[in-house]
Scaffold this motif. Structure first.
Motif, PDB file in Angstrom:
ATOM      1  N   ASP A   1       0.828  -1.206   0.000  1.00  0.00           N
ATOM      2  CA  ASP A   1       0.000   0.000   0.000  1.00  0.00           C
ATOM      3  C   ASP A   1       0.864   1.259   0.000  1.00  0.00           C
ATOM      4  OD1 ASP A   1      -2.355  -1.419  -0.021  1.00  0.00           O
ATOM      5  OD2 ASP A   1      -2.626  -1.362   2.148  1.00  0.00           O
ATOM      6  N   ARG A   2       1.997   1.210   0.689  1.00  0.00           N
ATOM      7  CA  ARG A   2       2.860   2.387   0.718  1.00  0.00           C
ATOM      8  C   ARG A   2       3.473   2.644  -0.662  1.00  0.00           C
ATOM      9  NH1 ARG A   2       8.101   3.609   4.609  1.00  0.00           N
ATOM     10  NH2 ARG A   2       8.396   5.766   3.887  1.00  0.00           N
ATOM     11  N   PHE A   3       3.834   1.571  -1.364  1.00  0.00           N
ATOM     12  CA  PHE A   3       4.316   1.741  -2.735  1.00  0.00           C
ATOM     13  C   PHE A   3       3.258   2.440  -3.583  1.00  0.00           C
ATOM     14  CE2 PHE A   3       7.518  -1.627  -1.909  1.00  0.00           C
ATOM     15  CZ  PHE A   3       8.619  -1.025  -2.487  1.00  0.00           C
ATOM     16  N   LEU A   4       2.005   1.949  -3.475  1.00  0.00           N
ATOM     17  CA  LEU A   4       0.932   2.506  -4.299  1.00  0.00           C
ATOM     18  C   LEU A   4       0.673   3.972  -3.956  1.00  0.00           C
ATOM     19  CD1 LEU A   4      -1.596  -0.473  -4.294  1.00  0.00           C
ATOM     20  CD2 LEU A   4       0.060   0.136  -6.049  1.00  0.00           C
ATOM     21  N   ASP A   5       0.729   4.306  -2.667  1.00  0.00           N
ATOM     22  CA  ASP A   5       0.435   5.676  -2.246  1.00  0.00           C
ATOM     23  C   ASP A   5       1.567   6.639  -2.567  1.00  0.00           C
ATOM     24  OD1 ASP A   5      -1.986   4.861  -1.277  1.00  0.00           O
ATOM     25  OD2 ASP A   5      -1.314   4.645   0.797  1.00  0.00           O
ATOM     26  N   GLU A   6       2.845   6.219  -2.372  1.00  0.00           N
ATOM     27  CA  GLU A   6       3.957   7.154  -2.467  1.00  0.00           C
ATOM     28  C   GLU A   6       4.699   7.102  -3.797  1.00  0.00           C
ATOM     29  OE1 GLU A   6       6.486   7.460   0.977  1.00  0.00           O
ATOM     30  OE2 GLU A   6       4.956   6.557   2.271  1.00  0.00           O
ATOM     31  N   VAL A   7       4.587   5.984  -4.505  1.00  0.00           N
ATOM     32  CA  VAL A   7       5.263   5.873  -5.801  1.00  0.00           C
ATOM     33  C   VAL A   7       4.271   6.108  -6.937  1.00  0.00           C
ATOM     34  CG1 VAL A   7       6.573   4.363  -7.339  1.00  0.00           C
ATOM     35  CG2 VAL A   7       7.042   4.342  -4.879  1.00  0.00           C
ATOM     36  N   TRP A   8       3.142   5.420  -6.889  1.00  0.00           N
ATOM     37  CA  TRP A   8       2.141   5.593  -7.954  1.00  0.00           C
ATOM     38  C   TRP A   8       1.190   6.749  -7.668  1.00  0.00           C
ATOM     39  CZ3 TRP A   8       4.652   0.965  -7.635  1.00  0.00           C
ATOM     40  CH2 TRP A   8       5.031   0.364  -8.841  1.00  0.00           C
ATOM     41  N   ARG A   9       1.188   7.235  -6.449  1.00  0.00           N
ATOM     42  CA  ARG A   9       0.429   8.431  -6.075  1.00  0.00           C
ATOM     43  C   ARG A   9      -1.045   8.371  -6.467  1.00  0.00           C
ATOM     44  NH1 ARG A   9       3.906  12.904  -5.315  1.00  0.00           N
ATOM     45  NH2 ARG A   9       5.791  12.143  -4.316  1.00  0.00           N
ATOM     46  N   GLY A  10      -1.690   7.274  -6.141  1.00  0.00           N
ATOM     47  CA  GLY A  10      -3.115   7.162  -6.401  1.00  0.00           C
ATOM     48  C   GLY A  10      -3.487   6.657  -7.777  1.00  0.00           C
ATOM     49  N   VAL A  11      -2.512   6.492  -8.674  1.00  0.00           N
ATOM     50  CA  VAL A  11      -2.804   5.910  -9.988  1.00  0.00           C
ATOM     51  C   VAL A  11      -3.172   4.449  -9.779  1.00  0.00           C
ATOM     52  CG1 VAL A  11      -1.892   5.332 -12.260  1.00  0.00           C
ATOM     53  CG2 VAL A  11      -1.226   7.472 -11.153  1.00  0.00           C
ATOM     54  N   PRO A  12      -4.370   4.013 -10.173  1.00  0.00           N
ATOM     55  CA  PRO A  12      -4.773   2.634  -9.907  1.00  0.00           C
ATOM     56  C   PRO A  12      -3.972   1.639 -10.737  1.00  0.00           C
ATOM     57  CG  PRO A  12      -6.406   3.718 -11.282  1.00  0.00           C
ATOM     58  CD  PRO A  12      -5.413   4.774 -10.880  1.00  0.00           C
ATOM     59  N   VAL A  13      -3.230   0.774 -10.073  1.00  0.00           N
ATOM     60  CA  VAL A  13      -2.452  -0.247 -10.742  1.00  0.00           C
ATOM     61  C   VAL A  13      -2.686  -1.575 -10.031  1.00  0.00           C
ATOM     62  CG1 VAL A  13      -0.647   1.322 -11.570  1.00  0.00           C
ATOM     63  CG2 VAL A  13      -0.414   0.257  -9.339  1.00  0.00           C
ATOM     64  N   THR A  14      -2.323  -2.648 -10.671  1.00  0.00           N
ATOM     65  CA  THR A  14      -2.476  -3.964 -10.088  1.00  0.00           C
ATOM     66  C   THR A  14      -1.193  -4.379  -9.373  1.00  0.00           C
ATOM     67  OG1 THR A  14      -1.682  -5.054 -12.084  1.00  0.00           O
ATOM     68  CG2 THR A  14      -4.038  -4.584 -11.960  1.00  0.00           C
ATOM     69  N   ASP A  15      -1.278  -5.480  -8.629  1.00  0.00           N
ATOM     70  CA  ASP A  15      -0.091  -6.020  -7.967  1.00  0.00           C
ATOM     71  C   ASP A  15       0.979  -6.387  -8.985  1.00  0.00           C
ATOM     72  OD1 ASP A  15      -1.316  -5.698  -5.570  1.00  0.00           O
ATOM     73  OD2 ASP A  15      -1.877  -7.800  -5.311  1.00  0.00           O
TER      74      ASP A  15
END
Length: 358
Positions: free
Chosen positions: A51-65
């Motif tokens: 979740d931290r990767f998704l929040d801080e790296v992708w910044r809310g861009v919806p991506v899959t595992d």
């Protein structure tokens, strides 16, 4: 700006210059993967959750595992790491990853973990692109629906007096306009709901349902008032807020399901999932007593005696004397599938563009 850098084995990770170097030679990493490496190294050996990767790296861009997995694979390949015997990146199953190499801070390197500086499109631009693309997709779906109903209506003898081409064009304009209006509400509702970081499936459904409900209510209100003003009578209970909410929620679910698709053919599979979700809602609406476009057009034709619009040929295909419940159910499933597939296909294409930009 400080000369912030991290050193581990033969590598120097320079945060200010945004570069990874091995023995002084640059290592090829795109901006997103470099941010992921900065996050791992800056965590100082602590676990970095998915979740931290998704929040801080992708910044809310919806991506899959799968996107995160591919990112870690690339980092390991560039570092010369082995997942089975990790020297740099250790996998913590079902939780995330940890940087296990000894890290030495370069001159003036902050001791606190660094926040990645991803060049991600602003949220307002993202909402506009996703919502606009979904609206365009709905317009295409409306055009296809207009052709379907237009050819059926133009085949009627009562339409010949005003010209079959005119009937087709009028229905095309009406269905495209309705598709664009409904698509705008649903697509922008889903796009706005992407700000949520938890239970995205629920927020996607709620965003689509809210957008569909608002647009459905407005269209029905304006439509009833317009008919009352121009014709002195209302066509009755045609499609409105409940139908819009149900169909919009189904499209939101389809969008979330489509976002979980990865690999070749992702766009096609994602659009197909959304079409199935939208088609299911389109079938349910007539069975629950509601009406979509076809049912509303048929009701309008019945209530306005001078109307030359007839959808009897569609009913005849199913052995009905007019546009009955079975015809409305089948047509509703087709409408819902076209709408859901069109909206989500447009939004998926926009997501590809955003991913390239990011």
């Amino acid at each position: 700006m400080t000369d912030a850098s991290y050193r581990f084995e033969r590598f120097i990770l320079d945060a200010d210059d945004r570069q990874l170097r091995r023995d002084g030679a640059p290592v090829d990493l795109n901006s997103r993967y470099l941010d992921a490496l900065l996050l791992l190294v800056g965590a100082e050996g602590r676990l970095v959750s998915k979740d931290r990767f998704l929040d801080e790296v992708w910044r809310g861009v919806p991506v899959t595992d799968e996107a995160l997995t591919q990112c870690i694979k690339t980092l390991r390949r560039q570092l010369g790491d082995d997942a089975t015997r990790p020297r740099f990146i250790e996998t913590v199953p079902k939780h995330g990853y940890r940087f296990v190499a000894t890290v030495e801070a370069g001159p003036d390197t902050p001791t606190a973990p660094m926040a990645p500086a991803a060049a991600v499109p602003g949220r307002s631009r993202r909402v506009l692109l996703l919502g606009g693309a979904g609206t365009a997709g709905a317009g295409v779906a409306g055009m296809l629906g207009g052709l379907f109903y237009g050819f059926a209506a133009a085949a009627q003898p009562v339409a010949q007096g005003m010209g079959a081409v005119s009937v087709l064009l009028v229905l095309l304009i009406v269905t495209i306009a309705i598709g664009l209006a409904g698509g705008a509400g649903v697509a922008f509702g889903i796009a706005a709901a992407e700000r949520a970081t938890a239970r995205r499936w629920l927020w996607s459904i709620l965003g689509g349902a809210a957008g569909g409900l608002v647009v459905g209510a407005i269209v029905k209100l304006i439509g009833l008032d317009a008919f009352e003003l121009l014709l002195g009578q209302s066509p009755g209970d045609f499609t409105g807020a409940p139908e819009g909410a149900l169909l919009g929620g189904a499209v939101g679910l389809g969008y979330w399901l489509a976002g979980r698709e990865t690999g070749p053919g992702t766009l096609g599979r994602g659009a197909a999932l959304a079409a199935l979700a939208g088609g299911g809602a389109g079938i349910a609406i007539p069975l629950l007593g509601g009406r979509l476009l076809g049912g509303s057009l048929a009701l309008l034709a019945q209530q306005v005696p001078a109307s030359r619009l007839r959808l009897d040929p569609i009913g005849a295909l199913f052995g009905e004397p007019g546009f009955g419940l079975l015809s409305q159910t089948v047509a509703g499933g087709l409408e819902g599938a076209l709408f859901g597939g069109g909206v989500v296909a447009g939004m998926l294409l926009a997501r590809r563009r955003l991913a390239r930009d990011g």
